[in-house]
Design a protein around this motif. Structure first.
Motif, short mmCIF file in Angstrom:
data_model
loop_
_atom_site.label_atom_id
_atom_site.label_comp_id
_atom_site.label_asym_id
_atom_site.label_seq_id
_atom_site.Cartn_x
_atom_site.Cartn_y
_atom_site.Cartn_z
N LEU A 71 -2.85 -0.17 -8.61
CA LEU A 71 -3.18 0.19 -7.23
C LEU A 71 -2.82 1.64 -6.91
CD1 LEU A 71 -2.36 -2.98 -5.11
CD2 LEU A 71 -4.60 -1.94 -5.49
N ARG B 129 -5.62 4.29 -5.59
CA ARG B 129 -5.45 5.07 -4.35
C ARG B 129 -5.52 6.56 -4.65
NH1 ARG B 129 -0.93 1.37 -3.54
NH2 ARG B 129 -1.59 -0.29 -2.13
N GLU C 68 -7.17 0.21 4.55
CA GLU C 68 -6.59 -0.72 3.57
C GLU C 68 -5.65 -1.72 4.26
OE1 GLU C 68 -4.20 1.06 0.42
OE2 GLU C 68 -3.47 -0.91 -0.21
N GLU C 69 -4.75 -1.18 5.07
CA GLU C 69 -3.76 -2.01 5.77
C GLU C 69 -4.44 -3.03 6.70
OE1 GLU C 69 -0.98 0.46 7.98
OE2 GLU C 69 -0.60 -1.17 9.38
N VAL D 275 -6.49 -5.78 4.77
CA VAL D 275 -5.61 -6.79 4.19
C VAL D 275 -5.14 -7.76 5.28
CG1 VAL D 275 -3.33 -7.17 3.12
CG2 VAL D 275 -4.87 -5.39 2.24
N GLU E 240 -6.85 -9.17 -1.69
CA GLU E 240 -6.93 -8.11 -2.72
C GLU E 240 -8.33 -7.50 -2.80
OE1 GLU E 240 -4.22 -6.59 -3.85
OE2 GLU E 240 -3.32 -8.06 -2.49
N ARG F 255 -8.39 -5.22 0.12
CA ARG F 255 -7.61 -4.03 -0.18
C ARG F 255 -8.43 -3.03 -0.99
NH1 ARG F 255 -2.41 -3.32 -0.15
NH2 ARG F 255 -1.79 -5.51 -0.25
N HIS F 256 -9.06 -3.51 -2.05
CA HIS F 256 -9.85 -2.62 -2.91
C HIS F 256 -11.02 -2.01 -2.13
CE1 HIS F 256 -8.23 -3.31 -7.13
NE2 HIS F 256 -7.46 -4.07 -6.36
#
Ligand code: DGI
Ligand code: FE
Ligand code: FE
Ligand code: FE
Length: 188
Positions: free
Chosen positions: A4, A8, A27-28, A31, A42, A45-46
Motif C-alpha cells: 500500500l 500510494r 481513500e479514507e 474505506v 480494500e 481503498r485501492h
C-alpha cells in the motif's frame, strides 16, 4: 504486487502536490463508506488511491491512452479533457497496477456516474464528493445523507453537479443525465 505505501507513492508521484490531500481524503472516505455499506474496504481503498492518477495529463496524452486501451469516446469526451481522467485512470489502475475489474469500473465512472452503478461505483463517486477536505455549501448535508441513504446522497450529488454545470454553461454528459434519471427511477 505493490505494498500500500508503494501504491500510494506511485499515485502521489503522478499528480500535483496540492491534490495529494484530496486523494488521501478519498481513500479514507471510501474505506469508511465501504465498511458502513458492506462493500469490500480494500477495493474501495485501492480505487480511492488511484482514482485521479491521470488528472494532470493534457488532452493529447489522454487521447493517446484511450486509443492504446481501446476506449471509445463521444464528441463531448473528445474535447472535454476533464471527462477523460476517469477513463484513463481506470486503464492505468487495471493494466499498469493490476487492479481488478471492480476497481476499474469504479474509477471509470467516478466523474459522470452512469445508470446501474454498482455499490463500489457509488462509494467512490460519493467519497470523491464528500471527503474531509471538500468544502462547499451543502457538503455537511451530503455527508449526513451518504451515511443515511446512499442513493439519496447520489441523487443529490448528481443533481448538484448538473445544476453547477448548467450555471457555468458546461455541457452535461449523457452519462451524468442517465445517472440522474436512473437514481430518480429508483424511487429515491
Ligand atoms: O477529479 P476531481 O476534481 O476530484 O472530481 P471529478 O472526477 O468528479 O471531476 C470533476 C470535473 O468533471 C468538474 O470539472 C466537472 C467535470 N464534469 C463532471 N461531470 C461532467 C463534467 N464535465 C462535463 N462537461 N460534463 C459532465 O457531465
Ligand atoms: Fe476525478
Ligand atoms: Fe466527482
Ligand atoms: Fe477526485
Amino acid at each position: 504486487e505493490l505494498t500500500l505505501p508503494q501504491l500510494r507513492a506511485c499515485s502521489y508521484s503522478m499528480i500535483r502536490a496540492k491534490r495529494v490531500p484530496h486523494v488521501m481524503g478519498v481513500e479514507e472516505e471510501a474505506v469508511r463508506l465501504a465498511k458502513f455499506w458492506g462493500a469490500d474496504p480494500e477495493l474501495a481503498r485501492h480505487a480511492g488511491i488511484l482514482h485521479d492518477c491521470t488528472k494532470y495529463l493534457e488532452l493529447e496524452p489522454q487521447l493517446e491512452l484511450c486509443r492504446k486501451y481501446g476506449i471509445e469516446l463521444d464528441s463531448l469526451e473528445q474535447k472535454a479533457v476533464k471527462l477523460l481522467h476517469s477513463k484513463t485512470g481506470a486503464c492505468i489502475a487495471k493494466y499498469v497496477f493490476g487492479e481488478p475489474e471492480e476497481v476499474y469500473q469504479a474509477i471509470f465512472w467516478h466523474t459522470t456516474g452512469k445508470a446501474n452503478m454498482s455499490l463500489l461505483d457509488k462509494i467512490l463517486y460519493m467519497a470523491d464528493y464528500i471527503e474531509p477536505n471538500r468544502d462547499f455549501d451543502g457538503v455537511e448535508r451530503l455527508r449526513k445523507l451518504a451515511y443515511t441513504d446512499l442513493d439519496q446522497a447520489m441523487l443529490l450529488g448528481v443533481e448538484e453537479t448538473i445544476a453547477d454545470m448548467k450555471q457555468r454553461g458546461v455541457p452535461i454528459h449523457t452519462n451524468t443525465q442517465q445517472a440522474r434519471d436512473w437514481l430518480r427511477r429508483q424511487g429515491v
